[in-house]
Write a protein that holds these residues in place. Structure first.
Motif, short mmCIF file in Angstrom:
data_model
loop_
_atom_site.label_atom_id
_atom_site.label_comp_id
_atom_site.label_asym_id
_atom_site.label_seq_id
_atom_site.Cartn_x
_atom_site.Cartn_y
_atom_site.Cartn_z
N LEU A 244 0.82 -1.20 0.00
CA LEU A 244 0.00 0.00 0.00
C LEU A 244 0.86 1.26 0.00
CD1 LEU A 244 -2.82 1.31 0.23
CD2 LEU A 244 -2.59 1.12 2.72
N SER A 245 1.96 1.24 0.75
CA SER A 245 2.87 2.38 0.80
C SER A 245 4.02 2.24 -0.19
CB SER A 245 3.42 2.55 2.22
OG SER A 245 4.23 3.70 2.34
N ALA A 246 4.58 1.02 -0.27
CA ALA A 246 5.77 0.81 -1.09
C ALA A 246 5.51 1.00 -2.58
CB ALA A 246 6.33 -0.58 -0.84
N ALA A 247 4.30 0.73 -3.03
CA ALA A 247 3.99 0.87 -4.46
C ALA A 247 4.21 2.29 -4.95
CB ALA A 247 2.55 0.44 -4.73
N TYR A 248 4.13 3.24 -4.03
CA TYR A 248 4.31 4.65 -4.38
C TYR A 248 5.49 5.24 -3.61
CZ TYR A 248 -0.30 3.60 -6.14
OH TYR A 248 -1.35 3.00 -6.80
N HIS A 249 6.53 4.39 -3.43
CA HIS A 249 7.79 4.82 -2.82
C HIS A 249 7.57 5.52 -1.48
CE1 HIS A 249 10.00 3.67 -6.43
NE2 HIS A 249 8.98 4.17 -7.11
N ASP A 250 6.62 5.01 -0.71
CA ASP A 250 6.32 5.46 0.65
C ASP A 250 5.83 6.91 0.74
OD1 ASP A 250 6.63 3.29 2.52
OD2 ASP A 250 8.75 3.27 2.00
N GLU A 251 5.43 7.50 -0.37
CA GLU A 251 4.81 8.82 -0.29
C GLU A 251 3.54 8.80 0.57
OE1 GLU A 251 4.31 10.55 -4.16
OE2 GLU A 251 6.38 10.11 -4.75
N PRO A 252 2.70 7.75 0.49
CA PRO A 252 1.49 7.76 1.33
C PRO A 252 1.81 7.82 2.82
CG PRO A 252 1.26 6.15 -0.43
CD PRO A 252 2.68 6.62 -0.47
N THR A 253 2.87 7.12 3.26
CA THR A 253 3.22 7.15 4.68
C THR A 253 3.84 8.48 5.07
OG1 THR A 253 3.55 4.76 4.76
CG2 THR A 253 4.63 6.06 6.47
N ALA A 254 4.73 8.99 4.23
CA ALA A 254 5.37 10.28 4.55
C ALA A 254 4.33 11.39 4.65
CB ALA A 254 6.41 10.61 3.48
N ALA A 255 3.33 11.38 3.76
CA ALA A 255 2.29 12.40 3.82
C ALA A 255 1.44 12.25 5.07
CB ALA A 255 1.41 12.31 2.57
N LEU A 256 1.17 11.01 5.47
CA LEU A 256 0.38 10.81 6.69
C LEU A 256 1.15 11.28 7.92
CD1 LEU A 256 -2.18 9.77 8.03
CD2 LEU A 256 -1.06 7.55 8.26
#
Length: 602
Positions: free
Chosen positions: A128-140
Motif C-alpha cells: 500500500l505504501s511501497a507501491a508509491y515509494h512510501d509517499e502515502p506514509t510520509a504524507a500521513l
C-alpha cells in the motif's frame, strides 16, 4: 538557510545559528553539566510532552498475525498456552494501524506536545505504501504532526537521493508521479549526525533540529546505527559513510550547548534486545549497542529515544556524570506510542531530570479509529487494489516465517517459508545465471503466508499484495561463482548464539534451497562449525566452482556475509518478488516444504 545546505533548522519563529562551525571545524569544548546540575535550585519551569514512534515501516493498515500482538498487562486477551506470545497466561493486546495510531495520538496530545520519530518510519513497507515509494506514509506522518525523526537504516533502502526527494519533493525519477500528483515533500526532516558524505566529510542529512515550545528550545540530535552499511544494499549507501554514534552525537551536543540549546534529546535508530514477554513500560533490556550509546552520550543529553530492535522498554541509565537518563523504545509497526513528560527550567533552559516520566502506551484497537485517517488510507487502498488483489497462486496450509514468531520457534535453523523462497530464487536464476544453489537471508522474510483468506480472495489464495508483504524490498536476484572453500567460509559466517542468562537464541542462518544440505555444529568453535556440504547429494570439494544465487543485499556483503563479495562472474536477473510470484504461479497449489536441509547440532 535551505534544506540543501543542511541548515534549515526552524525554531518556531526564532532563528538558530547555522551549522557552519560544526561542519567545518572541530567540536567545541564540552559544556556538559556536572552531576546534579540539572536539579539545583530549579526556577520557574514549563511542561513539555514528547510522543515518539519508531519502526513504523509504512504499516498504514493494521498489521496482522504475530506482528499485530504486543504484551500488555492491561490487554484484553490471554495467551492460555503460550502459542501466541511465547508465555502461557500472558496478557496481550491486538495493536497497530495508522487510524488507531492517529486516534491514540489525539487522546495523548496536549498543548505542550511534540511528535518525533526514531527511524524506519518508511522502508520495508507493505505494498500500500511501497507501491508509491512510501509517499502515502510520509504524507500521513505530516498530517499527524511529526516534527522530526532520526533516519533509520531502511530510510536508505533507495539511496540518499531518494531520501532527499521524500523530504524535498518532486516525482520519482523512474516511476514518475503517483496518482496523487506531484509530490510536495515533507514539512519534517530526517536527521543523521553520523551520516557523512564520502570524500569531503560533510553532513549528508541535517545533524539536528531545534524546536521552541512554551518559550524554551528543545534540541533533537539524530543518529542511525553505524552498522547500516552491513544491512542495506551497497547501492543504498553509495557515497555515504556512517560513523560511530556517540562521538558524532557528542560533537553536535556540545555545539548546541555552546549556542544556548541546553535541553537535548537524542533520537537514535539503534536499540537493545530484551528478555522476552515483558511489560512494554518495564526495562527488560539485554544491554547491547543501544545501552552503550545511551550510557556514553555527553551528560548534556537529557533523553535517549531509540529504535531498530523492534522492542518496547522504558529504562533509566547513568550518564557519564552519574545522572539518571531515561532511555526508551516503542515496539514497531505502530503498536506503541512512547510518552515522555518533563519540565524545563526557564532560567537554566535545561531539563529538570527528576521531572522526567515515561511510559509506553499500547495502540489498542479498542478505541474508535480516526475517521480522517481511515478515509485517507482508503483512497490509497483503492489506488493500489488492482495490483494488490491479483491472485498469483495457492497454498495448501499456512507457511510460516522467522520473523516475530515465539521464542521457541526461533530456535529452528530454517522455516518452510525461508526454504520456499530459496527454492523460488533458485528456479528463477538457473537458466540465465546457471545457479546451482540459492541462499535467502531470514531477515528479508517479513511476514508469513496464511491459508485463511485476508479479504474476499478465498482460503488458500495468495495475492500479489500478500506476496509483497513477505518480501517488500524489491531486491535484485544475482548469481556469483564461489569455490567450495569459499562456500564453507560463507556458511561459517552464520551466527548461532545462546544467552547464558535468558537462554534466548540469536541466530542468522541463511535459508537454503533444496539442492543444498550441510551440518552446522554449534558445539564447535566458530570457523569449524560447518561440515558435510552437499549439492544435490554430492559432496562439495574445496576447489569446486559453484554458482550461488542470492539477492543483491547479500551479494553486496549484507548481514555480515562478506564472502559473497569475493564471488566471480556476477550475473543479475529478476527482482526477488518477481521470482517468488513466478514460482507460485508455476507450482500451485504449493505445500509447505519439508525443512531439514540444515542438520543442526546443539
Amino acid at each position: 538557510m535551505t534544506r540543501a545546505s543542511l541548515t534549515r533548522l526552524a525554531v518556531a519563529g526564532a532563528a538558530v545559528v547555522g551549522v557552519a562551525a560544526l561542519t567545518m571545524g572541530t567540536a567545541a569544548a564540552s559544556s556538559a553539566p556536572q552531576s546534579g546540575k540539572h536539579d539545583q535550585k530549579p526556577g520557574p519551569s514549563v511542561p513539555v510532552r514528547l510522543l515518539t514512534i519508531n519502526d513504523l515501516h509504512g504499516n498504514l493498515e493494521p498489521p496482522t498475525g504475530s506482528s499485530s500482538r504486543i504484551l500488555d498487562p492491561n490487554g484484553a486477551n490471554t495467551d492460555t498456552d503460550g502459542s501466541l506470545t511465547g508465555i502461557a497466561g500472558a496478557k496481550y493486546s491486538i495493536a497497530g494501524g495508522a487510524s488507531y495510531l492517529a486516534a491514540h495520538l489525539k487522546q495523548l496530545r496536549d498543548a505542550n506536545t511534540l511528535l518525533v520519530g526514531a527511524g524506519d518510519l518508511i522502508g520495508a513497507s507493505p505494498l500500500l505504501s511501497a507501491a508509491y515509494h512510501d509517499e502515502p506514509t510520509a504524507a500521513l506522518l505530516d498530517k499527524l504532526g511529526l516534527v522530526t525523526s532520526s533516519a533509520g537504516n531502511h530510510e536508505f533502502d533507495e539511496g540518499i537521493d531518494e531520501l532527499n526527494r521524500i523530504m524535498n519533493g518532486g516525482c520519482h525519477p523512474v516511476d514518475g508521479c503517483s496518482p496523487a500528483g506531484e509530490w510536495k515533500g515533507t514539512s519534517f526532516d530526517y536527521l543523521g549526525a553520523n551520516v557523512l558524505k564520502e570524500g569531503n566529510g560533510d553532513y549528508a542529512l541535517p545533524p539536528f533540529y531545534v524546536k521552541k515550545i512554551n518559550g524554551v528550545k528543545i534540541g533533537f540530535i539524530g543518529l542511525v546505527t553505524q552498522t547500516t552499511p552491513n544491512i542495506v544494499t551497497a547501492a543504498g549507501i553509495k557515497g555515504l559513510q556512517f560513523t560511530e554514534e556517540v562521538a558524532a552525537a557528542n560533537k553536535v551536543s556540545n555545539y548546541l550547548a555552546k549556542h544556548g540549546v541546553k535541553a537535548q534529546v537524542v533520537l537514535v535508530h539503534e536499540g537493545d534486545n530484551i528478555t522476552p514477554n515483558q511489560d512494554p513500560s518495564s526495562c527488560p533490556v539485554v544491554p547491547g549497542n543501544g545501552s552503550r550509546i545511551a550510557k556514553g552520550l555527553d551528560p548534556q543529553v537529557d533523553l535517549v529515544i531509540s529504535g531498530h530492535s523492534h522492542q518496547a522498554y522504558v529504562c533509566k541509565v547513568k550518564d557519564p556524570a552519574g545522572q539518571d537518563r531515561v532511555y526508551t523504545q516503542g515496539s514497531s509497526f505502530g503498536r506503541a506510542i512512547t510518552q515522555i513528560d518533563f519540565r524545563v527550567d526557564r532560567r537554566t533552559k535545561d531539563v529538570i531530570r527528576s521531572s522526567v516520566v515515561a511510559k509506553n502506551n499500547v495502540v489498542t484497537r479498542t478505541v474508535t479509529p480516526d475517521a480522517d485517517t481511515e478515509a485517507y488510507i482508503q483512497v490509497w487502498k483503492d489506488r493500489v487494489a488492482t495490483v494488490a488483489n491479483k491472485p498469483i497462486g495457492k497454498i495448501t496450509a499456512d507457511i510460516g516465517n522467522l520473523v516475530n514468531n515465539s521464542s521457541a520457534a526461533t530456535t529452528k535453523p530454517e522455516t518452510p517459508l525461508g526454504d520456499l523462497i530459496a527454492d523460488a530464487q533458485l528456479e528463477a536464476t538457473k537458466s540465465g545465471g546457471g545457479a546451482e544453489i540459492a541462499l535467502m537471508n531470514p531477515g528479508g522474510v517479513r511476514a508469513p503466508l496464511t491459508y485463511a483468506q485476508s479479504g474476499s480472495e478465498g482460503d488458500g489464495v495468495v495475492t500479489y499484495g500478500e506476496a509483497f508483504q513477505v518480501q517488500p524490498f524489491n531486491n535484485l536476484m544475482q548469481v556469483v561463482t564461489l569455490t567450495g572453500e569459499q562456500l564453507k567460509a560463507l556458511l561459517e559466517q552464520q551466527i548461532w548464539k545462546v544467552d547464558p542468562v535468558t537462554g534466548a537464541v540469536t541466530h542468522r542462518l541463511l535459508q537454503p534451497s533444496s539442492s543444498l544440505t550441510y551440518t552446522f555444529d554449534t558445539t564447535k568453535p566458530e570457523g569449524s562449525r560447518v561440515s558435510d556440504i552437499k549439492i544435490n547429494g554430492t559432496s562439495v570439494t574445496g576447489t569446486q566452482q559453484i554458482r550461488v544465487a542470492a539477492n543483491n543485499f547479500l551479494v553486496g556483503g549484507g548481514d555480515g556475509f562478506t564472502v559473497f563479495t569475493k564471488g566471480a562472474d556476477l550475473w543479475s536477473g529478476p527482482l526477488d518478488i518477481d521470482a517468488f510470484v513466478a514460482y507460485m504461479g508455476a507450482h500451485s497449489p504449493v505445500a509447505p516444504p519439508a525443512t531439514g536441509r540444515i542438520t543442526l547440532i546443539k
